[in-house]
Design a protein around this motif. Structure first.
Motif, PDB file in Angstrom:
ATOM      1  N   ALA A 187      48.650  36.457  30.047  1.00 36.98           N
ATOM      2  CA  ALA A 187      48.369  35.365  29.115  1.00 36.98           C
ATOM      3  C   ALA A 187      46.940  34.857  29.275  1.00 36.98           C
ATOM      4  O   ALA A 187      46.250  34.593  28.283  1.00 36.98           O
ATOM      5  CB  ALA A 187      49.366  34.227  29.306  1.00 36.98           C
ATOM      6  N   VAL A 188      46.488  34.731  30.513  1.00 39.27           N
ATOM      7  CA  VAL A 188      45.129  34.242  30.768  1.00 39.27           C
ATOM      8  C   VAL A 188      44.115  35.257  30.266  1.00 39.27           C
ATOM      9  O   VAL A 188      43.160  34.902  29.553  1.00 39.27           O
ATOM     10  CB  VAL A 188      44.928  33.940  32.268  1.00 39.27           C
ATOM     11  CG1 VAL A 188      43.475  33.610  32.567  1.00 39.27           C
ATOM     12  CG2 VAL A 188      45.837  32.797  32.697  1.00 39.27           C
TER      13      VAL A 188
ATOM     14  N   LYS B 220      40.100  37.213  26.222  1.00 39.05           N
ATOM     15  CA  LYS B 220      39.701  38.298  25.315  1.00 39.05           C
ATOM     16  C   LYS B 220      39.675  37.838  23.862  1.00 39.05           C
ATOM     17  O   LYS B 220      38.886  38.354  23.059  1.00 39.05           O
ATOM     18  CB  LYS B 220      40.636  39.488  25.490  1.00 39.05           C
ATOM     19  CG  LYS B 220      40.477  40.166  26.840  1.00 39.05           C
ATOM     20  CD  LYS B 220      41.520  41.261  27.024  1.00 39.05           C
ATOM     21  CE  LYS B 220      41.421  41.907  28.379  1.00 39.05           C
ATOM     22  NZ  LYS B 220      42.459  42.965  28.557  1.00 39.05           N
ATOM     23  N   ASP B 221      40.492  36.870  23.509  1.00 38.56           N
ATOM     24  CA  ASP B 221      40.531  36.350  22.143  1.00 38.56           C
ATOM     25  C   ASP B 221      39.331  35.458  21.809  1.00 38.56           C
ATOM     26  O   ASP B 221      39.119  35.110  20.645  1.00 38.56           O
ATOM     27  CB  ASP B 221      41.826  35.567  21.896  1.00 38.56           C
ATOM     28  CG  ASP B 221      43.039  36.468  21.754  1.00 38.56           C
ATOM     29  OD1 ASP B 221      42.877  37.696  21.566  1.00 38.56           O
ATOM     30  OD2 ASP B 221      44.172  35.931  21.838  1.00 38.56           O
ATOM     31  N   LEU B 222      38.535  35.089  22.811  1.00 38.79           N
ATOM     32  CA  LEU B 222      37.397  34.199  22.582  1.00 38.79           C
ATOM     33  C   LEU B 222      36.252  34.888  21.847  1.00 38.79           C
ATOM     34  O   LEU B 222      35.455  34.230  21.175  1.00 38.79           O
ATOM     35  CB  LEU B 222      36.871  33.648  23.909  1.00 38.79           C
ATOM     36  CG  LEU B 222      37.814  32.739  24.697  1.00 38.79           C
ATOM     37  CD1 LEU B 222      37.198  32.400  26.045  1.00 38.79           C
ATOM     38  CD2 LEU B 222      38.157  31.491  23.910  1.00 38.79           C
TER      39      LEU B 222
ATOM     40  N   TYR C 152      32.827  38.183  31.330  1.00 38.18           N
ATOM     41  CA  TYR C 152      31.711  37.736  30.501  1.00 38.18           C
ATOM     42  C   TYR C 152      32.235  37.701  29.073  1.00 38.18           C
ATOM     43  O   TYR C 152      32.908  38.643  28.625  1.00 38.18           O
ATOM     44  CB  TYR C 152      30.529  38.692  30.609  1.00 38.18           C
ATOM     45  CG  TYR C 152      29.585  38.586  29.433  1.00 38.18           C
ATOM     46  CD1 TYR C 152      28.727  37.489  29.311  1.00 38.18           C
ATOM     47  CD2 TYR C 152      29.577  39.541  28.439  1.00 38.18           C
ATOM     48  CE1 TYR C 152      27.889  37.368  28.211  1.00 38.18           C
ATOM     49  CE2 TYR C 152      28.734  39.436  27.340  1.00 38.18           C
ATOM     50  CZ  TYR C 152      27.898  38.354  27.240  1.00 38.18           C
ATOM     51  OH  TYR C 152      27.074  38.225  26.161  1.00 38.18           O
ATOM     52  N   VAL C 153      31.934  36.638  28.329  1.00 39.54           N
ATOM     53  CA  VAL C 153      32.366  36.519  26.939  1.00 39.54           C
ATOM     54  C   VAL C 153      31.213  35.982  26.097  1.00 39.54           C
ATOM     55  O   VAL C 153      30.546  35.027  26.489  1.00 39.54           O
ATOM     56  CB  VAL C 153      33.577  35.561  26.798  1.00 39.54           C
ATOM     57  CG1 VAL C 153      33.989  35.432  25.339  1.00 39.54           C
ATOM     58  CG2 VAL C 153      34.746  36.022  27.640  1.00 39.54           C
ATOM     59  N   ASN C 154      30.993  36.591  24.945  1.00 35.65           N
ATOM     60  CA  ASN C 154      30.079  36.056  23.951  1.00 35.65           C
ATOM     61  C   ASN C 154      30.955  35.446  22.864  1.00 35.65           C
ATOM     62  O   ASN C 154      31.762  36.147  22.245  1.00 35.65           O
ATOM     63  CB  ASN C 154      29.190  37.168  23.384  1.00 35.65           C
ATOM     64  CG  ASN C 154      28.226  36.628  22.354  1.00 35.65           C
ATOM     65  OD1 ASN C 154      28.528  36.612  21.175  1.00 35.65           O
ATOM     66  ND2 ASN C 154      27.066  36.190  22.813  1.00 35.65           N
TER      67      ASN C 154
END
Length: 92
Positions: free
Chosen positions: A20-21, A26-28, A40-42
């Motif tokens: 879930a986390v 990943k949905d961000l 890392y997320v853009n």
């Protein structure tokens, strides 16, 4: 505005719903998982907004850090897609 975020977490017992986390992270937006609990997320979401989204999937005893990284370069280890990550990082 796009944000380059590092997201790190510790999931403590009981619970530990890693799927879930990870799915929330990943949905961000565009993402890369550097280590088991470091992404890392853009994203278009602010650090506080991203924190709220991921935190909603966690238990009260878990730990979460969302860090806004305005710039940086990563090197090769475990064969991440370096050119793609650096290109995303600098497009913002």
């Amino acid at each position: 505005m796009a944000y380059n975020l590092f997201i790190a977490y510790d999931l403590n017992s009981p619970g530990q719903n890693y799927d879930a986390v990870r799915d929330a992270i990943k949905d961000l937006g565009q993402w890369h998982q550097f280590q088991f609990s470091l992404f890392y997320v853009n994203t278009q979401l602010s650090p506080a907004e991203a924190f709220a989204v991921v935190n909603a999937t966690m238990d009260i005893n878990d730990k979460l850090a969302v860090i806004n990284a305005e710039g940086g370069v990563v090197s090769t280890w475990d064969h991440p897609p370096i050119d793609a990550i650096n290109a995303i990082w600098t497009q913002g």
